[in-house]
Design a protein around this motif. Structure first.
Motif, mmCIF file in Angstrom:
data_model
loop_
_atom_site.group_PDB
_atom_site.id
_atom_site.type_symbol
_atom_site.label_atom_id
_atom_site.label_comp_id
_atom_site.label_asym_id
_atom_site.label_seq_id
_atom_site.Cartn_x
_atom_site.Cartn_y
_atom_site.Cartn_z
ATOM 1 N N VAL A 6 89.443 51.134 -65.462
ATOM 2 C CA VAL A 6 89.902 50.357 -65.799
ATOM 3 C C VAL A 6 89.219 50.102 -67.122
ATOM 4 O O VAL A 6 88.721 49.180 -67.105
ATOM 5 C CB VAL A 6 91.302 49.439 -65.266
ATOM 6 N N ASP A 7 89.679 50.332 -68.689
ATOM 7 C CA ASP A 7 89.020 49.400 -70.006
ATOM 8 C C ASP A 7 90.095 48.276 -70.031
ATOM 9 O O ASP A 7 90.833 48.342 -70.623
ATOM 10 C CB ASP A 7 88.952 50.362 -70.880
ATOM 11 N N PRO A 8 89.374 47.104 -70.022
ATOM 12 C CA PRO A 8 89.807 46.344 -70.430
ATOM 13 C C PRO A 8 89.957 45.876 -71.952
ATOM 14 O O PRO A 8 91.068 44.854 -72.237
ATOM 15 C CB PRO A 8 88.904 44.867 -69.911
ATOM 16 N N ASN A 9 89.831 46.816 -73.222
ATOM 17 C CA ASN A 9 90.330 46.278 -73.963
ATOM 18 C C ASN A 9 91.176 47.686 -74.392
ATOM 19 O O ASN A 9 91.819 47.604 -75.312
ATOM 20 C CB ASN A 9 88.818 47.202 -75.261
ATOM 21 N N GLN A 10 91.496 48.176 -73.377
ATOM 22 C CA GLN A 10 92.563 49.393 -73.808
ATOM 23 C C GLN A 10 94.300 48.667 -73.386
ATOM 24 O O GLN A 10 94.535 48.394 -72.560
ATOM 25 C CB GLN A 10 92.280 50.669 -72.819
#
Length: 148
Positions: A6-10
């Motif tokens: 999981v990309d926190p910026n997405q």
């Protein structure tokens, strides 16, 4: 070390709408009865005297009278169907009067007009029924607003 999938910026996509959500916010039973109000005019034309006859506005009248107090969308669309079919009936009666007053010569105008009115009536009624089933308020383009 394992990578975090999981990309926190997405941005997270919004959740899907609930399964019971209705198009246009109109409940399914009201959409169905509103559709019936429009289509009952076609059934009335088939079962009685055709376009412009009393059967075309009898169905919308009955549905509107029965459901107007409990279903707001049916109240609105029932009145629309009723007003449109009364307008079409009045136009057909006016053409009959034209034929009688001109001692039959008006039939040269009346027959093509009846054909055009019949086609327009069928097309607009089907469009209104589909829109009502989608939960969208439909206003007929050429209707006298007699029932308010």
């Amino acid at each position: 070390m394992s990578e975090n999938p999981v990309d926190p910026n997405q941005a997270v996509p919004p959740p899907p709408p609930p399964a019971d959500a209705q198009p246009g916010g109109v409940p399914a039973d009201q959409r169905q009865w509103a559709m019936f109000a429009h289509l009952s005019a076609i059934a009335g034309a088939i079962l009685t005297s055709g376009v412009g006859g009393w059967g075309t506005f009898l169905g919308p009248l009955i549905i509107w009278l029965v459901k107007k107090d409990t279903m707001p969308f049916v109240d609105e669309q029932g009145k629309e169907a009723l007003n449109f079919n009364i307008t079409v009936a009045l136009a057909c009666v006016a053409l009959v009067v034209l034929v009688v007053v001109t001692l039959g010569i008006g039939v040269l105008i009346a027959i093509p007009a009846w054909i055009l009115i019949g086609i327009a009536w069928l097309v607009f009624t089907i469009i209104a029924a589909v829109k009502a089933n989608d939960g969208v308020s439909y206003r007929y383009p050429f209707a006298l607003r007699l029932v308010k």
